[in-house]
Design a protein around this motif. Structure first.
Motif, short mmCIF file in Angstrom:
data_model
loop_
_atom_site.label_atom_id
_atom_site.label_comp_id
_atom_site.label_asym_id
_atom_site.label_seq_id
_atom_site.Cartn_x
_atom_site.Cartn_y
_atom_site.Cartn_z
N VAL A 26 0.84 -1.20 0.00
CA VAL A 26 0.00 0.00 0.00
C VAL A 26 0.88 1.25 0.00
CG1 VAL A 26 -1.67 1.35 1.33
CG2 VAL A 26 -1.99 -1.10 1.11
N ALA A 27 1.88 1.26 0.87
CA ALA A 27 2.73 2.45 0.99
C ALA A 27 3.53 2.72 -0.29
CB ALA A 27 3.68 2.29 2.17
N ARG A 28 4.14 1.68 -0.84
CA ARG A 28 4.93 1.87 -2.06
C ARG A 28 4.06 2.33 -3.22
NH1 ARG A 28 7.24 -2.65 0.15
NH2 ARG A 28 6.20 -4.08 -1.31
N ALA A 29 2.85 1.77 -3.34
CA ALA A 29 1.96 2.18 -4.42
C ALA A 29 1.50 3.63 -4.23
CB ALA A 29 0.75 1.25 -4.49
N THR A 30 1.26 4.02 -2.98
CA THR A 30 0.89 5.40 -2.70
C THR A 30 2.03 6.34 -3.11
OG1 THR A 30 -0.54 4.71 -0.86
CG2 THR A 30 0.14 7.01 -0.90
N GLN A 31 3.25 5.99 -2.69
CA GLN A 31 4.41 6.81 -3.04
C GLN A 31 4.65 6.86 -4.54
OE1 GLN A 31 7.15 4.67 -0.45
NE2 GLN A 31 7.49 6.57 0.71
N ASP A 32 4.55 5.70 -5.21
CA ASP A 32 4.79 5.63 -6.65
C ASP A 32 3.82 6.51 -7.43
OD1 ASP A 32 6.88 3.87 -6.17
OD2 ASP A 32 5.75 2.08 -6.81
N ALA A 33 2.61 6.69 -6.87
CA ALA A 33 1.59 7.49 -7.54
C ALA A 33 1.61 8.95 -7.07
CB ALA A 33 0.21 6.87 -7.32
N GLY A 34 2.62 9.32 -6.28
CA GLY A 34 2.76 10.70 -5.86
C GLY A 34 1.95 11.07 -4.63
N GLY A 35 1.52 10.06 -3.87
CA GLY A 35 0.70 10.31 -2.68
C GLY A 35 1.52 10.63 -1.44
N LEU A 36 0.81 11.06 -0.42
CA LEU A 36 1.39 11.45 0.86
C LEU A 36 1.24 10.29 1.84
CD1 LEU A 36 2.62 14.03 2.17
CD2 LEU A 36 0.31 14.59 2.93
N THR A 37 2.30 10.01 2.61
CA THR A 37 2.30 8.87 3.53
C THR A 37 2.64 9.30 4.95
OG1 THR A 37 4.59 8.43 2.93
CG2 THR A 37 2.90 7.16 1.77
N PHE A 38 1.95 8.69 5.90
CA PHE A 38 2.14 8.95 7.34
C PHE A 38 2.17 7.58 8.00
CE2 PHE A 38 0.70 9.61 11.64
CZ PHE A 38 1.07 10.89 12.01
N GLY A 39 3.34 7.19 8.49
CA GLY A 39 3.50 5.87 9.10
C GLY A 39 3.76 5.96 10.59
N VAL A 40 3.21 4.99 11.32
CA VAL A 40 3.35 4.95 12.78
C VAL A 40 3.75 3.53 13.18
CG1 VAL A 40 2.21 5.40 14.98
CG2 VAL A 40 1.45 6.63 12.92
N ILE A 41 4.86 3.41 13.89
CA ILE A 41 5.35 2.09 14.25
C ILE A 41 5.91 2.12 15.68
CG2 ILE A 41 7.68 2.44 13.33
CD1 ILE A 41 7.47 -0.45 12.18
N PRO A 42 5.64 1.07 16.47
CA PRO A 42 6.24 1.01 17.81
C PRO A 42 7.69 0.53 17.72
CG PRO A 42 4.75 -0.84 17.49
CD PRO A 42 4.67 0.00 16.25
N THR A 43 8.48 0.91 18.70
CA THR A 43 9.91 0.59 18.68
C THR A 43 10.16 -0.90 18.51
OG1 THR A 43 9.92 0.54 21.10
CG2 THR A 43 10.59 2.59 20.06
N HIS A 44 9.36 -1.74 19.14
CA HIS A 44 9.63 -3.18 19.10
C HIS A 44 9.34 -3.82 17.73
CE1 HIS A 44 5.33 -3.21 20.09
NE2 HIS A 44 5.31 -4.40 19.57
N LEU A 45 8.72 -3.09 16.82
CA LEU A 45 8.45 -3.63 15.48
C LEU A 45 9.31 -3.00 14.39
CD1 LEU A 45 4.56 -4.06 15.44
CD2 LEU A 45 6.32 -5.82 15.72
N LEU A 46 10.20 -2.09 14.76
CA LEU A 46 11.01 -1.42 13.74
C LEU A 46 11.75 -2.41 12.84
CD1 LEU A 46 12.51 1.67 15.59
CD2 LEU A 46 11.22 1.69 13.45
N ASN A 47 12.31 -3.45 13.42
CA ASN A 47 13.04 -4.44 12.62
C ASN A 47 12.12 -5.49 12.02
OD1 ASN A 47 15.51 -3.19 13.03
ND2 ASN A 47 15.84 -4.29 14.95
N LYS A 48 11.17 -5.99 12.81
CA LYS A 48 10.30 -7.07 12.35
C LYS A 48 9.44 -6.64 11.16
CE LYS A 48 7.06 -10.54 13.87
NZ LYS A 48 6.53 -11.29 14.97
#
Length: 186
Positions: A53-75
């Motif tokens: 979803v994120a890559r397709a949004t970016q590829d089409a020139g869209g705006l992205t806002f992502g939220v992730i907890p510290t324990h999932l940064l790598n996973k």
């Protein structure tokens, strides 16, 4: 950067799932969000349907806002090239930041995490903590068992019919685009 009028919170799997239609729908959703000038709010992962979803949004020139907890940064391979990238301490904070920064919620196929996010958004709506529309993107009937369970919960007296009315079921991204345009214009 173009003016983005609304933000759409998308919950979805950190895996692609068994049906290739799920990955295709994730990519179509990202492209549709960008074309409609909706900002994507999502879990900031770069894996599975989230990444698609994120890559397709970016590829089409869209705006992205992502939220992730510290324990999932790598996973979940935190996608750091987003327009906005927020790191939280807990999952609960992640869900709160996501929904508070969105005008609507869309749920693609996913696992336990997507179910958790869906039910929290639905419960918060039931409790009057928000009145944002919630959409289940029912690709190839993926959510049919969940819909049967929700009907059962209501039939058994554990929830009011209003819970069922709080969720709109849409079969594909094109239908979702139409109902979003209508609902968000009000």
């Amino acid at each position: 950067m173009p003016d983005f009028q609304h933000s759409i919170c998308v919950y979805c799997g950190s895996r692609d799932g068994a049906d290739p239609a799920y990955a295709a729908a994730a990519a179509d959703l990202g492209a549709m969000l960008a074309a409609a000038r909706y900002r994507l709010v999502y879990g900031a992962g770069d894996v599975g349907l989230m990444g698609r979803v994120a890559r397709a949004t970016q590829d089409a020139g869209g705006l992205t806002f992502g939220v992730i907890p510290t324990h999932l940064l790598n996973k979940e391979v935190g996608k750091r090239d987003l327009d906005s990238f927020v790191i939280t301490e807990t999952m609960h904070e992640r869900k709160k930041v996501m929904i508070m920064n969105a005008d609507a919620v869309v749920v693609l196929p996913g696992g336990a995490g997507s179910l958790d996010e869906f039910f929290e958004a639905l419960t918060w709506r039931q409790l009057g903590l928000h009145d944002k529309p919630i959409y289940l993107l029912n690709i190839n009937g993926f959510w049919n068992p969940l819909l049967s369970l929700m009907d059962h919960v209501v039939a058994q007296g554990f929830a009011d019919q209003s819970v069922l009315r709080a969720v709109q079921v849409v079969p594909d991204v094109a239908s979702l685009g139409s109902v979003l345009a209508t609902d968000l214009a009000q």
